[in-house]
Structures are given as structure tokens and as C-alpha cells.
Scaffold this motif. Structure first.
Motif, PDB file in Angstrom:
ATOM      1  N   TRP A  25       9.460  92.074   2.989  1.00 36.70           N
ATOM      2  CA  TRP A  25       8.836  90.869   3.533  1.00 36.70           C
ATOM      3  C   TRP A  25       7.558  91.298   4.252  1.00 36.70           C
ATOM      4  N   PRO A  26       6.506  90.512   4.210  1.00 37.83           N
ATOM      5  CA  PRO A  26       5.230  90.917   4.825  1.00 37.83           C
ATOM      6  C   PRO A  26       5.321  91.110   6.347  1.00 37.83           C
ATOM      7  N   ALA A  27       4.531  92.037   6.839  1.00 32.39           N
ATOM      8  CA  ALA A  27       4.514  92.365   8.271  1.00 32.39           C
ATOM      9  C   ALA A  27       4.198  91.144   9.127  1.00 32.39           C
ATOM     10  N   ASP A  28       3.255  90.296   8.687  1.00 39.03           N
ATOM     11  CA  ASP A  28       2.896  89.136   9.512  1.00 39.03           C
ATOM     12  C   ASP A  28       4.070  88.173   9.683  1.00 39.03           C
ATOM     13  N   ARG A  29       4.967  88.121   8.700  1.00 38.22           N
ATOM     14  CA  ARG A  29       6.166  87.265   8.820  1.00 38.22           C
ATOM     15  C   ARG A  29       7.124  87.842   9.862  1.00 38.22           C
ATOM     16  N   TYR A  30       7.295  89.169   9.819  1.00 34.68           N
ATOM     17  CA  TYR A  30       8.152  89.805  10.823  1.00 34.68           C
ATOM     18  C   TYR A  30       7.567  89.635  12.220  1.00 34.68           C
ATOM     19  N   VAL A  47      12.723  97.931  16.409  1.00 37.68           N
ATOM     20  CA  VAL A  47      12.145  97.979  15.067  1.00 37.68           C
ATOM     21  C   VAL A  47      12.456  99.352  14.492  1.00 37.68           C
ATOM     22  N   THR A  48      13.210  99.369  13.390  1.00 38.07           N
ATOM     23  CA  THR A  48      13.632 100.637  12.795  1.00 38.07           C
ATOM     24  C   THR A  48      13.033 100.817  11.413  1.00 38.07           C
ATOM     25  N   GLY A  49      12.965 102.060  11.001  1.00 40.64           N
ATOM     26  CA  GLY A  49      12.473 102.378   9.674  1.00 40.64           C
ATOM     27  C   GLY A  49      12.497 103.877   9.436  1.00 40.64           C
ATOM     28  N   CYS A  57       6.357  99.607  10.648  1.00 41.62           N
ATOM     29  CA  CYS A  57       6.956  99.482  11.987  1.00 41.62           C
ATOM     30  C   CYS A  57       5.860  99.459  13.051  1.00 41.62           C
ATOM     31  N   ASP A  58       4.892 100.367  12.916  1.00 43.54           N
ATOM     32  CA  ASP A  58       3.771 100.429  13.863  1.00 43.54           C
ATOM     33  C   ASP A  58       2.968  99.134  13.840  1.00 43.54           C
ATOM     34  N   GLU A  59       2.675  98.637  12.638  1.00 44.46           N
ATOM     35  CA  GLU A  59       1.894  97.404  12.491  1.00 44.46           C
ATOM     36  C   GLU A  59       2.608  96.222  13.149  1.00 44.46           C
ATOM     37  N   ILE A  60       3.897  96.123  12.941  1.00 40.42           N
ATOM     38  CA  ILE A  60       4.664  95.020  13.512  1.00 40.42           C
ATOM     39  C   ILE A  60       4.694  95.117  15.031  1.00 40.42           C
ATOM     40  N   CYS A  61       4.943  96.282  15.552  1.00 41.00           N
ATOM     41  CA  CYS A  61       4.997  96.443  17.016  1.00 41.00           C
ATOM     42  C   CYS A  61       3.646  96.141  17.659  1.00 41.00           C
ATOM     43  N   ARG A  62       2.564  96.577  17.033  1.00 37.62           N
ATOM     44  CA  ARG A  62       1.222  96.240  17.553  1.00 37.62           C
ATOM     45  C   ARG A  62       1.013  94.733  17.518  1.00 37.62           C
ATOM     46  N   GLY A  63       1.426  94.101  16.438  1.00 34.04           N
ATOM     47  CA  GLY A  63       1.237  92.660  16.283  1.00 34.04           C
ATOM     48  C   GLY A  63       2.040  91.833  17.262  1.00 34.04           C
ATOM     49  N   ILE A  64       3.225  92.304  17.612  1.00 34.68           N
ATOM     50  CA  ILE A  64       4.072  91.578  18.559  1.00 34.68           C
ATOM     51  C   ILE A  64       3.529  91.721  19.973  1.00 34.68           C
ATOM     52  N   GLY A  65       3.068  92.925  20.317  1.00 38.19           N
ATOM     53  CA  GLY A  65       2.690  93.189  21.708  1.00 38.19           C
ATOM     54  C   GLY A  65       3.957  93.287  22.539  1.00 38.19           C
ATOM     55  N   LYS A  66       3.952  92.770  23.748  1.00 38.22           N
ATOM     56  CA  LYS A  66       5.144  92.730  24.606  1.00 38.22           C
ATOM     57  C   LYS A  66       5.892  94.072  24.587  1.00 38.22           C
ATOM     58  N   SER A  67       5.180  95.156  24.817  1.00 40.43           N
ATOM     59  CA  SER A  67       5.776  96.481  24.681  1.00 40.43           C
ATOM     60  C   SER A  67       6.957  96.707  25.617  1.00 40.43           C
ATOM     61  N   ASP A  68       7.067  95.906  26.669  1.00 35.18           N
ATOM     62  CA  ASP A  68       8.221  96.042  27.562  1.00 35.18           C
ATOM     63  C   ASP A  68       9.504  95.507  26.928  1.00 35.18           C
ATOM     64  N   ARG A  69       9.396  94.715  25.859  1.00 30.79           N
ATOM     65  CA  ARG A  69      10.574  94.114  25.218  1.00 30.79           C
ATOM     66  C   ARG A  69      10.737  94.524  23.769  1.00 30.79           C
ATOM     67  N   VAL A  70       9.882  95.433  23.296  1.00 27.70           N
ATOM     68  CA  VAL A  70       9.925  95.873  21.907  1.00 27.70           C
ATOM     69  C   VAL A  70       9.961  97.400  21.899  1.00 27.70           C
ATOM     70  N   VAL A  71      10.877  97.971  21.113  1.00 29.91           N
ATOM     71  CA  VAL A  71      10.987  99.422  21.002  1.00 29.91           C
ATOM     72  C   VAL A  71      10.771  99.806  19.538  1.00 29.91           C
ATOM     73  N   ASN A  72       9.760 100.624  19.307  1.00 31.27           N
ATOM     74  CA  ASN A  72       9.455 101.088  17.961  1.00 31.27           C
ATOM     75  C   ASN A  72      10.250 102.361  17.690  1.00 31.27           C
ATOM     76  N   LEU A  73      11.243 102.255  16.823  1.00 29.14           N
ATOM     77  CA  LEU A  73      12.070 103.399  16.455  1.00 29.14           C
ATOM     78  C   LEU A  73      11.764 103.880  15.049  1.00 29.14           C
ATOM     79  N   GLY A  74      10.628 103.439  14.492  1.00 26.74           N
ATOM     80  CA  GLY A  74      10.233 103.861  13.158  1.00 26.74           C
ATOM     81  C   GLY A  74      10.108 105.372  13.089  1.00 26.74           C
ATOM     82  N   ALA A  75      10.781 105.981  12.122  1.00 23.02           N
ATOM     83  CA  ALA A  75      10.751 107.421  11.856  1.00 23.02           C
ATOM     84  C   ALA A  75      11.332 108.247  12.995  1.00 23.02           C
ATOM     85  N   ARG A  76      12.159 107.647  13.839  1.00 28.22           N
ATOM     86  CA  ARG A  76      12.717 108.378  14.988  1.00 28.22           C
ATOM     87  C   ARG A  76      14.216 108.626  14.897  1.00 28.22           C
TER      88      ARG A  76
END
Length: 165
Positions: A25-30, A47-49, A57-76
Motif C-alpha cells: 500500500w502506498p506510503a501516503d495512505r499509511y 512502524v516495522t520492516g 518505514c523512514d518515509e512514513i515516520c517522517r510524514g507522520i511527525g509526532k516523534s514522541d508517539r511514533v517509533v521507527n523499528l524499520g530494519a531494527r
């Protein structure tokens, strides 16, 4: 636990990547979906991947913002760590991927997007076959339609029962 620490619960997870482009599904939808989920109330979005999915994962997390409520776990996370995470989240939203099947096996509620290109790639063949009240399927209107035709509204409505603490 070390990764999430004291992040506010509930924890929800999206796994946006896929090994097959027609299942992603496209990143903008997520991004839109994640923003709506976070507006619904307190909690943390994970956000996992896999390594090859880190860029989405990076693109989605940047697009959401709100870094205090979003955790990027892509490739981790290793697969066993991903499974341990799925045991603790209230919901996984993803396409028809390996992690979706892991989450189902663990009993984690899922909302899964399907864009079948033939009968063998449909939810009728790939499940879910059990706990249908815990596993919601959102499928394109017609076989062969792009996964991008699935509206954010449909996915959000399917997720609502699993968003409360």
C-alpha cells in the motif's frame, strides 16, 4: 521492552513493506491512516520492516511527525524480536506479508490489505481461516485492481475496534 521502555500504551503496529510491489500500500495512505489512529486517543504507533523496507518505514515516520508517539523499528528487529513485539501490540496493520502470518499465529489482531491478481493470491486462499473477529481483511473490489485503490476510510473503520486501551 528495552526498545519501547515507557512508551504510552496501547501500542499499535503497521508493517508497510512487502517483498512484492503489488502487495505494498502506498506510503501516503499509511501516513494518513497513522495520523487518524493517533488522533483517536493516547498510544504509540510502531512502524516495522525488514532491512529492504527501511526506506518506506523512514518515509512514513517522517510524514507522520509526532516523534514522541511514533517509533521507527524499520530494519531494527530480528524475526524473533518482531514476534515478541507482536505479542504485545493491540493491532497489526499490513499487507499480505510474512509478518502478517506471524501475527495471526500469535493471536495478535490484524487488519490486512489484499490486492489479489489471481485466485491464488486472494484472501479466500491465504486466510484468515480462524478467529475472524480478530482478523479483518480489506480486499480490492476486483481481482487485478491495484492495492492503492483501497481507501484509508475502509482500513481505519476496520481498525477502530482494536484501538482502545
Amino acid at each position: 521492552r528495552a526498545i519501547l521502555g515507557n512508551r504510552p500504551r496501547p501500542w499499535w503496529c503497521i508493517h508497510p513493506g512487502s517483498s512484492q510491489a503489488q502487495k505494498q500500500w502506498p506510503a501516503d495512505r499509511y501516513i494518513e491512516l497513522a495520523s487518524r489512529i493517533l488522533e483517536k486517543g493516547p498510544g504509540t504507533l510502531l512502524v516495522t520492516g525488514a532491512h529492504h523496507e527501511k526506506s518506506i518505514c523512514d518515509e512514513i515516520c517522517r510524514g507522520i511527525g509526532k516523534s514522541d508517539r511514533v517509533v521507527n523499528l524499520g530494519a531494527r528487529l530480528r524475526l524473533d524480536e518482531l514476534a515478541a513485539l507482536f505479542k504485545r501490540v493491540q493491532l497489526l496493520i499490513s499487507g499480505d506479508t510474512g509478518p502478517y502470518h506471524v501475527a495471526m499465529a500469535l493471536g495478535t489482531p490484524t487488519v490486512t490489505l489484499f490486492a489479489p491478481w489471481d485466485i491464488g493470491s486472494s484472501s479466500a486462499i491465504n486466510g484468515p481461516y480462524f478467529d475472524k473477529e480478530r482478523h479483518s481483511v480489506i480486499e480490492t473490489s476486483r481481482m487485478g485492481d491495484s492495492i492503492s485503490t483501497i481507501a484509508v476510510d475502509r482500513v481505519f473503520e476496520a481498525a477502530i475496534p482494536f484501538l482502545s486501551a
